[in-house]
Enzyme design. Structure first.
Site, PDB file in Angstrom:
ATOM      1  N   LYS A  75       0.841  -1.215   0.000  1.00 11.95           N
ATOM      2  CA  LYS A  75       0.000   0.000   0.000  1.00 11.95           C
ATOM      3  C   LYS A  75       0.869   1.255   0.000  1.00 11.95           C
ATOM      4  O   LYS A  75       0.623   2.195  -0.741  1.00 11.95           O
ATOM      5  CB  LYS A  75      -0.909   0.001   1.233  1.00 11.95           C
ATOM      6  N   ASN A  76       1.906   1.253   0.835  1.00 11.28           N
ATOM      7  CA  ASN A  76       2.698   2.473   0.983  1.00 11.28           C
ATOM      8  C   ASN A  76       3.665   2.710  -0.174  1.00 11.28           C
ATOM      9  O   ASN A  76       4.348   3.737  -0.215  1.00 11.28           O
ATOM     10  CB  ASN A  76       3.411   2.487   2.343  1.00 11.28           C
ATOM     11  N   ARG A  81      -8.523  -0.188   4.832  1.00  8.73           N
ATOM     12  CA  ARG A  81      -7.693   0.816   4.152  1.00  8.73           C
ATOM     13  C   ARG A  81      -6.355   0.215   3.725  1.00  8.73           C
ATOM     14  O   ARG A  81      -5.740   0.711   2.779  1.00  8.73           O
ATOM     15  CB  ARG A  81      -7.431   1.998   5.087  1.00  8.73           C
ATOM     16  N   ARG A 125       1.252  14.631  13.187  1.00  7.75           N
ATOM     17  CA  ARG A 125       1.727  14.460  11.812  1.00  7.75           C
ATOM     18  C   ARG A 125       1.805  15.767  11.014  1.00  7.75           C
ATOM     19  O   ARG A 125       1.067  15.958  10.031  1.00  7.75           O
ATOM     20  CB  ARG A 125       0.880  13.408  11.094  1.00  7.75           C
ATOM     21  N   CYS A 147      -4.095  12.937  13.194  1.00 11.39           N
ATOM     22  CA  CYS A 147      -4.894  11.725  13.087  1.00 11.39           C
ATOM     23  C   CYS A 147      -4.699  10.925  14.360  1.00 11.39           C
ATOM     24  O   CYS A 147      -3.990  11.362  15.265  1.00 11.39           O
ATOM     25  CB  CYS A 147      -4.539  10.927  11.844  1.00 11.39           C
ATOM     26  N   ASP A 169       4.894   0.472  11.928  1.00  6.05           N
ATOM     27  CA  ASP A 169       3.673  -0.155  11.410  1.00  6.05           C
ATOM     28  C   ASP A 169       3.511  -1.611  11.864  1.00  6.05           C
ATOM     29  O   ASP A 169       2.487  -2.240  11.571  1.00  6.05           O
ATOM     30  CB  ASP A 169       3.644  -0.086   9.868  1.00  6.05           C
TER      31      ASP A 169
HETATM   32  N1  EPU Z   1       6.989  14.490  10.543  1.00 10.17           N
HETATM   33  C1  EPU Z   1       7.187  15.815  10.834  1.00 10.17           C
HETATM   34  N2  EPU Z   1       7.142  16.720   9.815  1.00 10.17           N
HETATM   35  C2  EPU Z   1       6.892  16.361   8.536  1.00 10.17           C
HETATM   36  C3  EPU Z   1       6.685  14.998   8.238  1.00 10.17           C
HETATM   37  C4  EPU Z   1       6.732  14.087   9.272  1.00 10.17           C
HETATM   38  O1  EPU Z   1       7.414  16.177  11.995  1.00 10.17           O
HETATM   39  O2  EPU Z   1       6.851  17.237   7.663  1.00 10.17           O
HETATM   40  C5  EPU Z   1       6.998  13.509  11.636  1.00 10.17           C
HETATM   41  C6  EPU Z   1       5.635  12.827  11.796  1.00 10.17           C
HETATM   42  O3  EPU Z   1       4.773  13.607  12.581  1.00 10.17           O
HETATM   43  C7  EPU Z   1       5.999  11.520  12.451  1.00 10.17           C
HETATM   44  C8  EPU Z   1       7.365  11.203  11.859  1.00 10.17           C
HETATM   45  O4  EPU Z   1       7.848  12.434  11.305  1.00 10.17           O
HETATM   46  O5  EPU Z   1       6.113  11.669  13.838  1.00 10.17           O
HETATM   47  C9  EPU Z   1       7.333  10.153  10.759  1.00 10.17           C
HETATM   48  O6  EPU Z   1       6.445  10.539   9.733  1.00 10.17           O
HETATM   49  P1  EPU Z   1       6.688  10.170   8.207  1.00 10.17           P
HETATM   50  O7  EPU Z   1       6.584  11.410   7.410  1.00 10.17           O
HETATM   51  O8  EPU Z   1       7.925   9.334   8.096  1.00 10.17           O
HETATM   52  O9  EPU Z   1       5.435   9.249   7.932  1.00 10.17           O
HETATM   53  P2  EPU Z   1       4.370   9.374   6.754  1.00 10.17           P
HETATM   54  O10 EPU Z   1       5.043   9.599   5.465  1.00 10.17           O
HETATM   55  O11 EPU Z   1       3.291  10.296   7.173  1.00 10.17           O
HETATM   56  C10 EPU Z   1       4.478   6.829   6.197  1.00 10.17           C
HETATM   57  C11 EPU Z   1       3.500   5.701   6.091  1.00 10.17           C
HETATM   58  C12 EPU Z   1       2.996   5.342   7.470  1.00 10.17           C
HETATM   59  C13 EPU Z   1       4.186   4.934   8.324  1.00 10.17           C
HETATM   60  C14 EPU Z   1       5.226   6.062   8.364  1.00 10.17           C
HETATM   61  C15 EPU Z   1       6.487   5.704   9.114  1.00 10.17           C
HETATM   62  C16 EPU Z   1       2.531   6.047   3.916  1.00 10.17           C
HETATM   63  C17 EPU Z   1       1.352   6.413   3.093  1.00 10.17           C
HETATM   64  N3  EPU Z   1       2.384   6.115   5.236  1.00 10.17           N
HETATM   65  O12 EPU Z   1       3.760   7.916   6.778  1.00 10.17           O
HETATM   66  O13 EPU Z   1       2.127   4.226   7.305  1.00 10.17           O
HETATM   67  O14 EPU Z   1       3.769   4.641   9.630  1.00 10.17           O
HETATM   68  O15 EPU Z   1       5.588   6.421   7.016  1.00 10.17           O
HETATM   69  O16 EPU Z   1       7.080   4.577   8.586  1.00 10.17           O
HETATM   70  O17 EPU Z   1       3.574   5.690   3.382  1.00 10.17           O
HETATM   71  C18 EPU Z   1       0.433   2.717   7.913  1.00 10.17           C
HETATM   72  O18 EPU Z   1       0.615   2.148   6.826  1.00 10.17           O
HETATM   73  O19 EPU Z   1      -0.294   2.240   8.830  1.00 10.17           O
HETATM   74  C19 EPU Z   1       1.055   4.015   8.152  1.00 10.17           C
HETATM   75  C20 EPU Z   1       0.656   4.868   9.096  1.00 10.17           C
END
Ligand code: EPU
Length: 418
Positions: free
Chosen positions: A22-23, A398, A123, A118, A306
């Site tokens: 998915k990701n 999802r 986030r 969320c 995850d």
């Molecule tokens: N963060 C910031 N600022 C930003 C972006 C992120 O502070 O601009 C923080 C977030 O708040 C969080 C941490 O950095 O505390 C990690 O966030 P990241 O951006 O790495 O995660 P994401 O891109 O929002 C993806 C996956 C998530 C997975 C995380 C970590 C997708 C669509 N989602 O989220 O997947 O947990 O990376 O590996 O790729 C799931 O599949 O259940 C899921 C939540």
């Protein structure tokens, strides 16, 4: 609202096939905005999140055709003429924000509703926006929206304060059309980023180093048609590995990449689970007495956040004391109170959870508070005495394609109530 009912106590046996990640698929669909040609994603998982991001693209006039019979998504972005995706759709799916990079790269403009917090944390998106600004985009935030505009993006050196998966992907996509060279340092190294870069490179991008902490992108002018089959879902595979361990069963998992599963394999092996990998398949045997362990979630190649909830369910059923520390999201223990209703002994102290294994979990009605929490509660239900009803199952839909069908195929007594 749908719920899943599990009658616990049945050992699992047989084979289960893992879907594409998915990701990987979500950013890949977003990246298709860059192409003038036809983008075909093979073996795409038919998941709610995939349908929503497809609708987000349709809302800016892209043609997206989902062929459910052949698990294929076909995207043509040549007609895009709107620069503000539907706000209600964007709010449904945080990953919608991933269209921002490709939109500003190709059209020099996008206006998108700000994602809120969320269940698992606040986030923020500051790192994405800082990256776009470093490439020369004007960023305006106000009235619940963020707008990015640029006559031309220009390559730059960008050092991420934290290796965010989404920020790395979004900035990498934006930089594919920027003039000159962009270097992203302290980039996230998740396999899904390498998969996205492979997709973009097949389309005509010039990206090197994706999957490492330093990614180099040289801007190009145009993208062509592409066909791509995304990588296997390492989190789905990990979830079935835990299903085997929690039910003290031996099963075969078809469709894995051992490299991507190393942190999960390491922890389950430390507990005493026997794992044999043969090419794309893995045999997992959880029939021995298992030991408690400590886990700290970390960016890849550390242990994935995850998989944290699923491991908490497993450790709740293993004699002894285990500690889980969650370092990625500040509020990702929402499943603990639900597991406690099933008899688990879990104490939360800030970012750590201390888990005392109990002799047995007992079935009851529990609520899926997010995607992985829901999957973990289903796993607890497989091991629990009696019936477990997991409500709010839309969270699980999802990210897991037909989870109850796959578990039923392994011999679990599980069904969905509509
Ligand atoms: N963060 C910031 N600022 C930003 C972006 C992120 O502070 O601009 C923080 C977030 O708040 C969080 C941490 O950095 O505390 C990690 O966030 P990241 O951006 O790495 O995660 P994401 O891109 O929002 C993806 C996956 C998530 C997975 C995380 C970590 C997708 C669509 N989602 O989220 O997947 O947990 O990376 O590996 O790729 C799931 O599949 O259940 C899921 C939540």
């Amino acid at each position: 609202m749908d719920k899943i009912v599990v009658k616990g106590g049945k050992p699992l046996t047989g084979d289960v096939k893992i879907s594409s990640a998915k990701n990987s698929v979500l950013p890949i669909i977003a990246a298709s905005i860059l192409s003038n040609g036809k983008c075909i994603i093979e073996n795409a998982p038919m998941l709610e999140d995939v349908f929503v991001i497809s609708d987000v693209l349709r809302s800016i006039s892209a043609d997206v055709n989902i062929d459910r019979d052949n698990n294929r998504v076909i995207i043509e972005s040549s007609n895009i003429c709107d620069f503000e995706p539907c706000c209600d759709l964007v709010k449904k799916l945080r990953a919608s924000f991933l269209i921002m990079g490709p939109m500003v790269a190709r059209f020099g403009r996008v206006r998108i509703s700000l994602p809120g917090g969320c269940n698992i944390g606040t986030r923020p998106i500051d790192l994405h926006l800082k990256g776009f600004a470093a490439l020369g985009a004007d960023i305006n935030v106000g009235y619940g929206y963020v707008e990015a505009k640029a006559n031309e993006l220009i390559g730059n050196n960008i050092y991420l304060d934290f290796p965010s998966v989404g920020a790395t992907e979004n900035i990498m996509m934006a930089a594919t059309m920027a003039k000159g060279e962009t270097i992203i340092e302290n980039a996230a190294e998740e396999p899904e980023i390498e998969d996205l870069a492979n997709y973009l490179n097949k389309m005509g991008a010039n990206i090197k180093g994706a999957g490492t902490g330093k990614i180099k992108i040289v801007g190009v002018k145009e993208f062509k048609s592409v066909t791509h089959r995304p990588i296997y879902d390492r989190i789905e595979a990990g979830t079935f590995m835990v299903a085997s361990a929690i039910t003290k069963s031996k099963i075969k998992i078809l469709g894995v990449d051992e490299e991507h599963l190393k942190p999960i394999i390491a922890k389950l092996t430390e507990m005493g689970v026997i794992i044999e990998v043969d090419n794309d398949n893995l045999v997992i045997d959880g029939r021995r007495e298992l030991k408690p362990i400590d886990i700290k979630t970390m960016p890849y190649p550390g242990f994935p956040t995850d998989m944290q909830a699923q491991m908490m369910g497993l450790l709740s059923s293993i004699k002894g004391t285990s500690v889980i520390t969650e370092t990625i999201f500040e509020n990702r223990f929402m499943h603990a109170p639900e597991m406690k209703r099933m008899g688990a002994n879990i104490k939360i102290d800030g970012r750590s959870a201390v888990i005392e294994g109990v002799n047995k979990l007992t079935g009851c009605e529990v609520k899926a508070t997010d995607l992985r929490a829901g999957a973990a509660l289903i796993l607890c239900g497989l091991a629990a005495e009696g019936n477990t009803e997991v409500t709010d199952i839309y969270h699980v839909d999802r990210g897991y394609m037909g989870i109850e069908k796959k578990l039923k195929g392994l011999g679990a007594e599980i069904y969905r109530c509509f």
